[in-house]
Design a protein around this motif. Structure first.
Motif, PDB file in Angstrom:
ATOM      1  N   MET A   1       0.864  -1.189   0.000  1.00 38.63           N
ATOM      2  CA  MET A   1       0.000   0.000   0.000  1.00 38.63           C
ATOM      3  C   MET A   1       0.896   1.234   0.000  1.00 38.63           C
ATOM      4  SD  MET A   1      -3.315   1.128   0.379  1.00 38.63           S
ATOM      5  CE  MET A   1      -3.976  -0.497   0.465  1.00 38.63           C
ATOM      6  N   LYS A   2       0.857   1.974  -1.085  1.00 40.28           N
ATOM      7  CA  LYS A   2       1.741   3.135  -1.241  1.00 40.28           C
ATOM      8  C   LYS A   2       1.127   4.403  -0.670  1.00 40.28           C
ATOM      9  CE  LYS A   2       3.279   1.351  -5.662  1.00 40.28           C
ATOM     10  NZ  LYS A   2       2.337   1.005  -6.701  1.00 40.28           N
ATOM     11  N   PHE A   3      -0.196   4.434  -0.566  1.00 43.04           N
ATOM     12  CA  PHE A   3      -0.874   5.667  -0.168  1.00 43.04           C
ATOM     13  C   PHE A   3      -1.609   5.480   1.156  1.00 43.04           C
ATOM     14  CE2 PHE A   3      -3.554   3.229  -3.029  1.00 43.04           C
ATOM     15  CZ  PHE A   3      -4.728   3.100  -2.307  1.00 43.04           C
ATOM     16  N   THR A   4      -1.917   6.605   1.788  1.00 42.11           N
ATOM     17  CA  THR A   4      -2.675   6.589   3.037  1.00 42.11           C
ATOM     18  C   THR A   4      -3.937   7.434   2.855  1.00 42.11           C
ATOM     19  OG1 THR A   4      -1.660   8.594   3.914  1.00 42.11           O
ATOM     20  CG2 THR A   4      -0.518   6.500   4.368  1.00 42.11           C
ATOM     21  N   ILE A   5      -4.855   7.307   3.787  1.00 43.85           N
ATOM     22  CA  ILE A   5      -6.058   8.147   3.769  1.00 43.85           C
ATOM     23  C   ILE A   5      -5.645   9.620   3.871  1.00 43.85           C
ATOM     24  CG2 ILE A   5      -8.067   8.822   5.166  1.00 43.85           C
ATOM     25  CD1 ILE A   5      -8.599   6.439   3.325  1.00 43.85           C
ATOM     26  N   GLU A   6      -4.585   9.905   4.629  1.00 48.59           N
ATOM     27  CA  GLU A   6      -4.118  11.291   4.744  1.00 48.59           C
ATOM     28  C   GLU A   6      -3.679  11.856   3.388  1.00 48.59           C
ATOM     29  OE1 GLU A   6      -4.552  13.391   7.278  1.00 48.59           O
ATOM     30  OE2 GLU A   6      -5.607  11.680   8.117  1.00 48.59           O
ATOM     31  N   ASP A   7      -2.971  11.038   2.592  1.00 53.27           N
ATOM     32  CA  ASP A   7      -2.561  11.470   1.246  1.00 53.27           C
ATOM     33  C   ASP A   7      -3.790  11.858   0.429  1.00 53.27           C
ATOM     34  OD1 ASP A   7       0.100  10.805   1.790  1.00 53.27           O
ATOM     35  OD2 ASP A   7      -0.119   8.782   0.959  1.00 53.27           O
ATOM     36  N   ILE A   8      -4.805  11.018   0.492  1.00 50.46           N
ATOM     37  CA  ILE A   8      -6.019  11.239  -0.296  1.00 50.46           C
ATOM     38  C   ILE A   8      -6.774  12.469   0.202  1.00 50.46           C
ATOM     39  CG2 ILE A   8      -8.274  10.244  -0.854  1.00 50.46           C
ATOM     40  CD1 ILE A   8      -6.670   7.486  -0.878  1.00 50.46           C
ATOM     41  N   LYS A   9      -6.854  12.617   1.537  1.00 51.21           N
ATOM     42  CA  LYS A   9      -7.534  13.796   2.108  1.00 51.21           C
ATOM     43  C   LYS A   9      -6.859  15.087   1.661  1.00 51.21           C
ATOM     44  CE  LYS A   9      -9.632  11.883   6.285  1.00 51.21           C
ATOM     45  NZ  LYS A   9      -9.460  11.656   7.724  1.00 51.21           N
ATOM     46  N   THR A  10      -5.526  15.076   1.601  1.00 48.41           N
ATOM     47  CA  THR A  10      -4.778  16.258   1.166  1.00 48.41           C
ATOM     48  C   THR A  10      -5.212  16.667  -0.234  1.00 48.41           C
ATOM     49  OG1 THR A  10      -2.900  15.682   2.544  1.00 48.41           O
ATOM     50  CG2 THR A  10      -2.465  17.163   0.694  1.00 48.41           C
ATOM     51  N   GLU A  11      -5.356  15.682  -1.131  1.00 49.21           N
ATOM     52  CA  GLU A  11      -5.792  15.973  -2.506  1.00 49.21           C
ATOM     53  C   GLU A  11      -7.255  16.411  -2.533  1.00 49.21           C
ATOM     54  OE1 GLU A  11      -3.795  16.393  -4.910  1.00 49.21           O
ATOM     55  OE2 GLU A  11      -2.084  15.590  -3.828  1.00 49.21           O
ATOM     56  N   HIS A  12      -8.077  15.755  -1.701  1.00 48.82           N
ATOM     57  CA  HIS A  12      -9.519  16.037  -1.712  1.00 48.82           C
ATOM     58  C   HIS A  12      -9.812  17.459  -1.230  1.00 48.82           C
ATOM     59  CE1 HIS A  12     -13.869  15.301  -1.100  1.00 48.82           C
ATOM     60  NE2 HIS A  12     -13.671  14.486  -2.119  1.00 48.82           N
ATOM     61  N   GLN A  13      -8.975  17.984  -0.349  1.00 49.39           N
ATOM     62  CA  GLN A  13      -9.190  19.341   0.167  1.00 49.39           C
ATOM     63  C   GLN A  13      -9.059  20.400  -0.923  1.00 49.39           C
ATOM     64  OE1 GLN A  13      -6.355  19.310   3.357  1.00 49.39           O
ATOM     65  NE2 GLN A  13      -7.844  18.557   4.838  1.00 49.39           N
ATOM     66  N   LYS A  14      -8.413  20.052  -2.024  1.00 46.43           N
ATOM     67  CA  LYS A  14      -8.230  21.002  -3.129  1.00 46.43           C
ATOM     68  C   LYS A  14      -9.487  21.092  -4.002  1.00 46.43           C
ATOM     69  CE  LYS A  14      -3.355  19.728  -3.287  1.00 46.43           C
ATOM     70  NZ  LYS A  14      -2.347  18.973  -4.038  1.00 46.43           N
ATOM     71  N   VAL A  15     -10.421  20.152  -3.818  1.00 48.16           N
ATOM     72  CA  VAL A  15     -11.634  20.113  -4.639  1.00 48.16           C
ATOM     73  C   VAL A  15     -12.691  21.025  -4.032  1.00 48.16           C
ATOM     74  CG1 VAL A  15     -13.460  18.639  -5.556  1.00 48.16           C
ATOM     75  CG2 VAL A  15     -11.141  17.738  -5.338  1.00 48.16           C
ATOM     76  N   LYS A  16     -13.074  22.055  -4.775  1.00 52.22           N
ATOM     77  CA  LYS A  16     -14.104  22.990  -4.296  1.00 52.22           C
ATOM     78  C   LYS A  16     -15.465  22.688  -4.922  1.00 52.22           C
ATOM     79  CE  LYS A  16     -11.096  25.132  -1.835  1.00 52.22           C
ATOM     80  NZ  LYS A  16     -10.601  24.085  -0.956  1.00 52.22           N
ATOM     81  N   SER A  17     -15.459  22.089  -6.119  1.00 55.13           N
ATOM     82  CA  SER A  17     -16.719  21.733  -6.782  1.00 55.13           C
ATOM     83  C   SER A  17     -16.454  20.599  -7.759  1.00 55.13           C
ATOM     84  CB  SER A  17     -17.298  22.941  -7.530  1.00 55.13           C
ATOM     85  OG  SER A  17     -16.576  23.146  -8.732  1.00 55.13           O
ATOM     86  N   GLY A  18     -17.505  20.133  -8.406  1.00 53.27           N
ATOM     87  CA  GLY A  18     -17.380  19.068  -9.388  1.00 53.27           C
ATOM     88  C   GLY A  18     -16.444  19.431 -10.529  1.00 53.27           C
ATOM     89  N   ALA A  19     -16.294  20.730 -10.771  1.00 50.06           N
ATOM     90  CA  ALA A  19     -15.421  21.182 -11.851  1.00 50.06           C
ATOM     91  C   ALA A  19     -13.951  20.876 -11.558  1.00 50.06           C
ATOM     92  CB  ALA A  19     -15.621  22.676 -12.094  1.00 50.06           C
ATOM     93  N   ASP A  20     -13.596  20.704 -10.276  1.00 47.49           N
ATOM     94  CA  ASP A  20     -12.213  20.406  -9.873  1.00 47.49           C
ATOM     95  C   ASP A  20     -11.915  18.903  -9.893  1.00 47.49           C
ATOM     96  OD1 ASP A  20     -11.856  23.128  -9.294  1.00 47.49           O
ATOM     97  OD2 ASP A  20     -12.603  22.864  -7.256  1.00 47.49           O
ATOM     98  N   PHE A  21     -12.936  18.112 -10.168  1.00 41.34           N
ATOM     99  CA  PHE A  21     -12.823  16.664 -10.061  1.00 41.34           C
ATOM    100  C   PHE A  21     -11.742  16.055 -10.967  1.00 41.34           C
ATOM    101  CE2 PHE A  21     -14.547  12.282 -10.631  1.00 41.34           C
ATOM    102  CZ  PHE A  21     -14.429  11.887  -9.308  1.00 41.34           C
ATOM    103  N   PRO A  22     -11.637  16.439 -12.252  1.00 41.78           N
ATOM    104  CA  PRO A  22     -10.614  15.819 -13.103  1.00 41.78           C
ATOM    105  C   PRO A  22      -9.189  15.944 -12.552  1.00 41.78           C
ATOM    106  CG  PRO A  22     -12.233  16.922 -14.475  1.00 41.78           C
ATOM    107  CD  PRO A  22     -12.537  17.310 -13.042  1.00 41.78           C
ATOM    108  N   ALA A  23      -8.848  17.085 -11.984  1.00 39.25           N
ATOM    109  CA  ALA A  23      -7.506  17.271 -11.414  1.00 39.25           C
ATOM    110  C   ALA A  23      -7.314  16.358 -10.197  1.00 39.25           C
ATOM    111  CB  ALA A  23      -7.293  18.729 -11.024  1.00 39.25           C
TER     112      ALA A  23
END
Length: 130
Positions: free
Chosen positions: A1-23
């Motif tokens: 397992m290379k990733f953690t929930i914290e890694d994913i949360k860090t990326e998810h915090q950058k999403v403000k709306s559905g328009a940010d989803f592709p990034a």
């Protein structure tokens, strides 16, 4: 397992709306996620790697009751609004619940997102912008 929930949360915090989803998708894919499944009832998301090992976020909000009745046409309208950045994540989850969508599975191999109903059968599959 290379990733953690914290890694994913860090990326998810950058999403403000559905328009940010592709990034967000590209960032999570780079972490080594092969697919994930999100359950609308409480927001729990399970992230899988190539070896099918997984980590889960656990419940993210107070339980939502997912309708027994699938209203696919209305869901498609609400989904489009969300993808255009018109609704936030919680509104989208409520829209899913009201229209009988139990959750979704993001597949990074085929770059698809499959929404499923109460019986876990896919009811709508969309290509995700790569």
């Amino acid at each position: 397992m290379k990733f953690t929930i914290e890694d994913i949360k860090t990326e998810h915090q950058k999403v403000k709306s559905g328009a940010d989803f592709p990034a967000y998708i590209q960032a999570v894919k780079k972490l080594g996620v092969s697919h994930y499944i999100t359950y609308v009832s409480d927001g729990n998301t399970e992230y899988f790697d190539q070896e099918n090992q997984s980590v889960q976020t656990g419940s993210k909000y107070d339980p939502l009751t997912v309708s027994e009745n699938l209203n696919l046409e209305n869901f498609k309208l609400r989904l489009k609004l969300h993808q255009q950045g018109e609704t936030d994540y919680m509104t989208f989850c409520n829209d899913c619940a009201e229209n009988g969508i139990k959750g979704w599975k993001m597949d990074f191999h085929g770059m698809t997102c499959a929404y499923f109903g109460q019986n876990e059968a896919d009811v709508l599959t969309e290509q995700v912008p790569g």
